[in-house]
Write a protein that holds these residues in place. Sequence first.
Motif, PDB file in Angstrom:
ATOM      1  N   CYS A   1       0.835  -1.201   0.000  1.00 27.87           N
ATOM      2  CA  CYS A   1       0.000   0.000   0.000  1.00 27.87           C
ATOM      3  C   CYS A   1       0.873   1.255   0.000  1.00 27.87           C
ATOM      4  CB  CYS A   1      -0.921   0.013   1.211  1.00 27.87           C
ATOM      5  SG  CYS A   1      -1.952   1.504   1.323  1.00 27.87           S
ATOM      6  N   GLU A   2       0.694   2.100  -1.011  1.00 22.96           N
ATOM      7  CA  GLU A   2       1.483   3.325  -1.122  1.00 22.96           C
ATOM      8  C   GLU A   2       0.790   4.516  -0.476  1.00 22.96           C
ATOM      9  OE1 GLU A   2       2.375   3.893  -5.222  1.00 22.96           O
ATOM     10  OE2 GLU A   2       3.673   2.118  -5.369  1.00 22.96           O
ATOM     11  N   ASP A   3      -0.502   4.395  -0.204  1.00 21.98           N
ATOM     12  CA  ASP A   3      -1.259   5.491   0.402  1.00 21.98           C
ATOM     13  C   ASP A   3      -1.566   5.218   1.863  1.00 21.98           C
ATOM     14  OD1 ASP A   3      -1.412   7.027  -1.954  1.00 21.98           O
ATOM     15  OD2 ASP A   3      -3.077   5.808  -2.681  1.00 21.98           O
ATOM     16  N   CYS A   4      -0.739   4.407   2.506  1.00 22.00           N
ATOM     17  CA  CYS A   4      -0.921   4.065   3.922  1.00 22.00           C
ATOM     18  C   CYS A   4       0.281   4.540   4.737  1.00 22.00           C
ATOM     19  CB  CYS A   4      -1.084   2.560   4.107  1.00 22.00           C
ATOM     20  SG  CYS A   4      -2.496   1.843   3.226  1.00 22.00           S
ATOM     21  N   HIS A   5       0.089   4.645   6.050  1.00 19.39           N
ATOM     22  CA  HIS A   5       1.189   5.064   6.909  1.00 19.39           C
ATOM     23  C   HIS A   5       2.258   3.967   6.966  1.00 19.39           C
ATOM     24  CE1 HIS A   5      -0.885   2.422   9.797  1.00 19.39           C
ATOM     25  NE2 HIS A   5       0.226   2.450  10.516  1.00 19.39           N
ATOM     26  N   LYS A   6       3.460   4.341   7.320  1.00 16.73           N
ATOM     27  CA  LYS A   6       4.552   3.392   7.440  1.00 16.73           C
ATOM     28  C   LYS A   6       4.391   2.591   8.724  1.00 16.73           C
ATOM     29  CE  LYS A   6       6.501   4.880   3.681  1.00 16.73           C
ATOM     30  NZ  LYS A   6       6.486   4.045   2.453  1.00 16.73           N
ATOM     31  N   CYS A   7       4.454   1.269   8.618  1.00 19.62           N
ATOM     32  CA  CYS A   7       4.293   0.413   9.799  1.00 19.62           C
ATOM     33  C   CYS A   7       5.266  -0.762   9.699  1.00 19.62           C
ATOM     34  CB  CYS A   7       2.849  -0.070   9.923  1.00 19.62           C
ATOM     35  SG  CYS A   7       2.226  -0.932   8.455  1.00 19.62           S
ATOM     36  N   ASP A   8       5.364  -1.527  10.773  1.00 21.07           N
ATOM     37  CA  ASP A   8       6.334  -2.619  10.826  1.00 21.07           C
ATOM     38  C   ASP A   8       5.890  -3.837  10.030  1.00 21.07           C
ATOM     39  OD1 ASP A   8       8.050  -1.165  12.446  1.00 21.07           O
ATOM     40  OD2 ASP A   8       7.124  -1.887  14.291  1.00 21.07           O
ATOM     41  N   GLN A   9       4.556  -4.144  10.102  1.00 18.33           N
ATOM     42  CA  GLN A   9       4.055  -5.348   9.458  1.00 18.33           C
ATOM     43  C   GLN A   9       2.883  -5.014   8.537  1.00 18.33           C
ATOM     44  OE1 GLN A   9       5.567  -8.230   9.760  1.00 18.33           O
ATOM     45  NE2 GLN A   9       6.961  -7.618  11.409  1.00 18.33           N
ATOM     46  N   THR A  10       2.830  -5.668   7.399  1.00 29.07           N
ATOM     47  CA  THR A  10       1.703  -5.523   6.478  1.00 29.07           C
ATOM     48  C   THR A  10       1.130  -6.904   6.167  1.00 29.07           C
ATOM     49  OG1 THR A  10       3.175  -5.579   4.554  1.00 29.07           O
ATOM     50  CG2 THR A  10       2.584  -3.400   5.451  1.00 29.07           C
ATOM     51  N   TYR A  11      -0.121  -6.924   5.745  1.00 29.42           N
ATOM     52  CA  TYR A  11      -0.802  -8.192   5.486  1.00 29.42           C
ATOM     53  C   TYR A  11      -0.663  -8.571   4.014  1.00 29.42           C
ATOM     54  CZ  TYR A  11      -4.659 -11.562   5.087  1.00 29.42           C
ATOM     55  OH  TYR A  11      -5.423 -12.688   4.848  1.00 29.42           O
ATOM     56  N   ASP A  12      -0.143  -9.777   3.779  1.00 26.36           N
ATOM     57  CA  ASP A  12       0.031 -10.306   2.434  1.00 26.36           C
ATOM     58  C   ASP A  12      -0.922 -11.490   2.278  1.00 26.36           C
ATOM     59  OD1 ASP A  12       0.744 -11.379   0.031  1.00 26.36           O
ATOM     60  OD2 ASP A  12       2.895 -11.495   0.459  1.00 26.36           O
ATOM     61  N   PRO A  13      -2.048 -11.323   1.557  1.00 26.25           N
ATOM     62  CA  PRO A  13      -3.034 -12.401   1.441  1.00 26.25           C
ATOM     63  C   PRO A  13      -2.504 -13.652   0.757  1.00 26.25           C
ATOM     64  CG  PRO A  13      -3.530 -10.623  -0.105  1.00 26.25           C
ATOM     65  CD  PRO A  13      -2.453 -10.115   0.803  1.00 26.25           C
ATOM     66  N   THR A  14      -1.463 -13.514  -0.035  1.00 20.59           N
ATOM     67  CA  THR A  14      -0.921 -14.688  -0.732  1.00 20.59           C
ATOM     68  C   THR A  14      -0.145 -15.614   0.202  1.00 20.59           C
ATOM     69  OG1 THR A  14       1.182 -13.620  -1.337  1.00 20.59           O
ATOM     70  CG2 THR A  14      -0.698 -13.291  -2.823  1.00 20.59           C
ATOM     71  N   LYS A  15       0.144 -15.135   1.415  1.00 23.53           N
ATOM     72  CA  LYS A  15       0.935 -15.921   2.360  1.00 23.53           C
ATOM     73  C   LYS A  15       0.072 -16.712   3.345  1.00 23.53           C
ATOM     74  CE  LYS A  15       4.858 -14.343   0.760  1.00 23.53           C
ATOM     75  NZ  LYS A  15       5.767 -15.220  -0.013  1.00 23.53           N
ATOM     76  N   SER A  16      -1.267 -16.601   3.237  1.00 24.67           N
ATOM     77  CA  SER A  16      -2.148 -17.294   4.173  1.00 24.67           C
ATOM     78  C   SER A  16      -3.042 -18.281   3.428  1.00 24.67           C
ATOM     79  CB  SER A  16      -3.029 -16.296   4.934  1.00 24.67           C
ATOM     80  OG  SER A  16      -3.985 -16.982   5.734  1.00 24.67           O
ATOM     81  N   SER A  17      -3.029 -19.530   3.869  1.00 23.22           N
ATOM     82  CA  SER A  17      -3.844 -20.564   3.225  1.00 23.22           C
ATOM     83  C   SER A  17      -5.317 -20.448   3.592  1.00 23.22           C
ATOM     84  CB  SER A  17      -3.324 -21.951   3.612  1.00 23.22           C
ATOM     85  OG  SER A  17      -3.452 -22.153   5.021  1.00 23.22           O
ATOM     86  N   THR A  18      -5.654 -19.632   4.619  1.00 26.17           N
ATOM     87  CA  THR A  18      -7.052 -19.487   5.051  1.00 26.17           C
ATOM     88  C   THR A  18      -7.655 -18.152   4.620  1.00 26.17           C
ATOM     89  OG1 THR A  18      -6.113 -18.873   7.212  1.00 26.17           O
ATOM     90  CG2 THR A  18      -7.007 -21.089   6.984  1.00 26.17           C
ATOM     91  N   PHE A  19      -6.960 -17.407   3.784  1.00 25.73           N
ATOM     92  CA  PHE A  19      -7.457 -16.122   3.279  1.00 25.73           C
ATOM     93  C   PHE A  19      -8.637 -16.333   2.331  1.00 25.73           C
ATOM     94  CE2 PHE A  19      -7.357 -13.659  -0.681  1.00 25.73           C
ATOM     95  CZ  PHE A  19      -7.746 -12.405  -0.221  1.00 25.73           C
ATOM     96  N   LYS A  20      -9.639 -15.429   2.431  1.00 24.73           N
ATOM     97  CA  LYS A  20     -10.757 -15.421   1.492  1.00 24.73           C
ATOM     98  C   LYS A  20     -11.082 -13.981   1.110  1.00 24.73           C
ATOM     99  CE  LYS A  20     -13.134 -19.705   2.789  1.00 24.73           C
ATOM    100  NZ  LYS A  20     -14.434 -20.291   3.242  1.00 24.73           N
ATOM    101  N   ASP A  21     -11.280 -13.747  -0.161  1.00 20.88           N
ATOM    102  CA  ASP A  21     -11.671 -12.427  -0.650  1.00 20.88           C
ATOM    103  C   ASP A  21     -13.189 -12.331  -0.595  1.00 20.88           C
ATOM    104  OD1 ASP A  21     -12.121 -10.061  -1.975  1.00 20.88           O
ATOM    105  OD2 ASP A  21     -10.761 -10.498  -3.639  1.00 20.88           O
TER     106      ASP A  21
END
Length: 396
Positions: free
Chosen positions: A89-109
């Motif tokens: 995300c380029e329009d978000c504040h700088k933080c330590d951790q971000t969520y990557d949906p491709t890295k979770s086998s239980t993710f659902k859109d």
Amino acid sequence: MQFLYFILPAVFASISIDLDTHFKSNEEHWEHFQKVRAKNLLEAGTSSMLKNGDDTIYYGVISIGTPAKKFTCQYDTGSTTLWVVKKGCEDCHKCDQTYDPTKSSTFKDLDATMDIEYGIGSTSGEMVSDVVGIGDSTVLNATQYAFLMATKETNDTGFAPDGLIGFAFDDLGQGYPSLMTVLQTQKKITSRTFAFFLNYEGSSPQSNLMVEGYDLAKYSNQTAFIYVDLVAKNPPDFWEISFTQTLFGTTILDIAITGIIDTGTSFIYAPLKDVTAISAFLTSSKTFGCKQDGEGLIFCDKISSELPSIYFQAAGITLELAPHDYMYKVKGKYLLIIFPQEDDYWLLGDSFIRRYYINFDMDNQRLGFALSNAKMDDDSGVYLSLIGLGLAFLSF
């Protein structure tokens, strides 16, 4: 409502009372019962420590996904939705951790979007679902919990955590239930209750949140909470209670007004007429050494013993806000941290909550108050820019 913090339970204990114990009065028996109940609740709930950021924000850890990844989130009783920043995300504040949906086998859109407006700023993005756990526990988690994967933020005022998790009622979730409701539905908890203890930075004991439990012996000198029903709404939204009147010392400020208890707001906001009355009192006498600066902020040389407290009178209880609760030390002076707003209610943030150990009871739609053991050191106060307000201080 602006932004806050944290956490959990999973084991349930019954309440046992020693029937061989003899009591001189009903009051003595009730006090014993409350002590035993508090002990059992402490054993039943899981206690989690909160981190304090300059007395303006309280936050802790959650986990998302499979395998689980940890995020630092503010815990906010003034909103409902969980959000974390999406990777890239380029329009978000700088933080330590971000969520990557491709890295979770239980993710659902969920093929939906959401925009959340806060008292300061907004967050928008994609609605998704995944496994969400609270704190460091691997026991208390919700499967396929719907949350916001942030792709845009506006009006950032120094917010540093990876995201925010809300603890208000379902009605503020724009059709998505709160985490507490989902945990109850999935039988991870039996009741939607949690207790916040907020302390000053560097003070002991450390700030804490406990779900389905509380520790009055550690965080208060009272043996029981005094409960106040929320303003009747169908459905409920904020943690809002009615005050029969509010007073500044002996001066009546309001009759029949409400107050919202919001861990996600750093300070206190009040109707303009009330802030004007308090400011006029402070600047009317040389005794207090108070002056208004060019930005309209009130600074005082000291916290005088003659300064009055603010009293919030509700059914069966009077809640006090002492001078050291509504004034903060900033660069050797004291700032009035009650700020005006257009709305006709009091927004009572962390500065108020530190005064009380508060039990939030969703199922019974009530708040329990006990005088807090929070301790302020002589040098406590806000020395940096006030994150919760987005204000930068000028030299005096």
